[in-house]
Each structure stands twice: as structure tokens, then as C-alpha cells.
Design a protein around this motif. Sequence first.
Motif, PDB file in Angstrom:
ATOM      1  N   UNK A  80       8.683  33.119 -10.363  1.00  0.00           N
ATOM      2  CA  UNK A  80       7.231  33.259 -10.408  1.00  0.00           C
ATOM      3  C   UNK A  80       6.811  34.704 -10.637  1.00  0.00           C
ATOM      4  N   UNK A  81       7.493  35.644  -9.985  1.00  0.00           N
ATOM      5  CA  UNK A  81       7.180  37.061 -10.195  1.00  0.00           C
ATOM      6  C   UNK A  81       7.400  37.463 -11.642  1.00  0.00           C
ATOM      7  N   UNK A  82       8.508  37.017 -12.210  1.00  0.00           N
ATOM      8  CA  UNK A  82       8.827  37.379 -13.589  1.00  0.00           C
ATOM      9  C   UNK A  82       7.804  36.811 -14.564  1.00  0.00           C
ATOM     10  N   UNK A  83       7.410  35.566 -14.373  1.00  0.00           N
ATOM     11  CA  UNK A  83       6.446  34.957 -15.288  1.00  0.00           C
ATOM     12  C   UNK A  83       5.039  35.532 -15.102  1.00  0.00           C
ATOM     13  N   UNK A  84       4.726  36.014 -13.907  1.00  0.00           N
ATOM     14  CA  UNK A  84       3.399  36.586 -13.655  1.00  0.00           C
ATOM     15  C   UNK A  84       3.222  37.939 -14.337  1.00  0.00           C
ATOM     16  N   UNK A  85       4.301  38.663 -14.550  1.00  0.00           N
ATOM     17  CA  UNK A  85       4.237  40.004 -15.121  1.00  0.00           C
ATOM     18  C   UNK A  85       3.937  39.959 -16.617  1.00  0.00           C
ATOM     19  N   UNK A  86       4.487  38.982 -17.306  1.00  0.00           N
ATOM     20  CA  UNK A  86       4.402  38.952 -18.764  1.00  0.00           C
ATOM     21  C   UNK A  86       3.227  38.122 -19.261  1.00  0.00           C
ATOM     22  N   UNK A  87       2.688  38.518 -20.388  1.00  0.00           N
ATOM     23  CA  UNK A  87       1.589  37.796 -21.032  1.00  0.00           C
ATOM     24  C   UNK A  87       1.910  37.592 -22.507  1.00  0.00           C
TER      25      UNK A  87
END
Length: 145
Positions: A39-46
Motif C-alpha cells: 500500500x505504501x508503494x502504490x500510494x507514492x506513485x501516480x
Amino acid sequence: MSRGLLSRQLRDGEISNALGVAACNAFCTVRYTRLPELLDELAVFKDEEWLKQRKKYIKCDLLIVDDWLLEQVKPNEAREIMEVIEARDRTGSLILCSQFPPSAWHANLGNGAIADAVIDRVVYKSYTIHIAGEESMRKRMRGME
């Protein structure tokens, strides 16, 4: 695709890791992660970078997610979980390792339609292994030596 749910009172990492190694030995691609890290990894990227990061979790033959729903997730995190689970539903196998039984997951996903969708895609197509006991597997194995 196969689904596996490991519900435990203590540690089940040994079993999920062994299944991951067996999959590697069968020339399958395997990715291991903890749910908070995913979840942290996916939250960082756009944008495009987000799609690349998400594909890492979708394209492998076996995804092992440890620390599954130990606490309630935010609504945007529940949506990320649903997107990964939905995409994996057509592409590969999944092992979820949790200290809680599947009946407790709905509340931690927010009790809404997204929670229903994740539960439907995961629980009803899976094999469940419940590991019970007062001691960890490592302590029990030491007694056998």
C-alpha cells in the motif's frame, strides 16, 4: 487461478515461504510483500509510474501478501487492494497470510461495496489453511531435533 488463505494465531511465514520456493523451483515468478509495504508503494506513485508499480504485483505467477488486513485500511487503500485483487483474479495465484480469519476482513476493508468485492474475489475461490497453536513452528521444530 488458485487462492490460498493462511489464517494463523502465530507465524505462518514458513509455510508461505516454502510454497513460494516450490513455485520458484517450478519456474514460476513469485513476489512476496507485506500489505503495508504494498500500500505504501502504490500510494507514492501516480500516473504511468503507478501503473508500472501495480504491474509488479499483477504480472507474477504467485503473489504472497503477508500481514494481510492486520488493521483497518483507508478507503483509497481498500480501492488499491481491490484493483490488485481484481487484476490478479485473471492472471495468477495468490497467498494471503493473516492473523485473523476471513470473517474479520470485511470490517478492516471498510464494510462497503469494495469490501464485498474483495471478499467475493478472494474467499470464495480459495483454500484455507488455519494454523493454531501456542508455540511458533520454530519452537516446535527445535523439540524434534
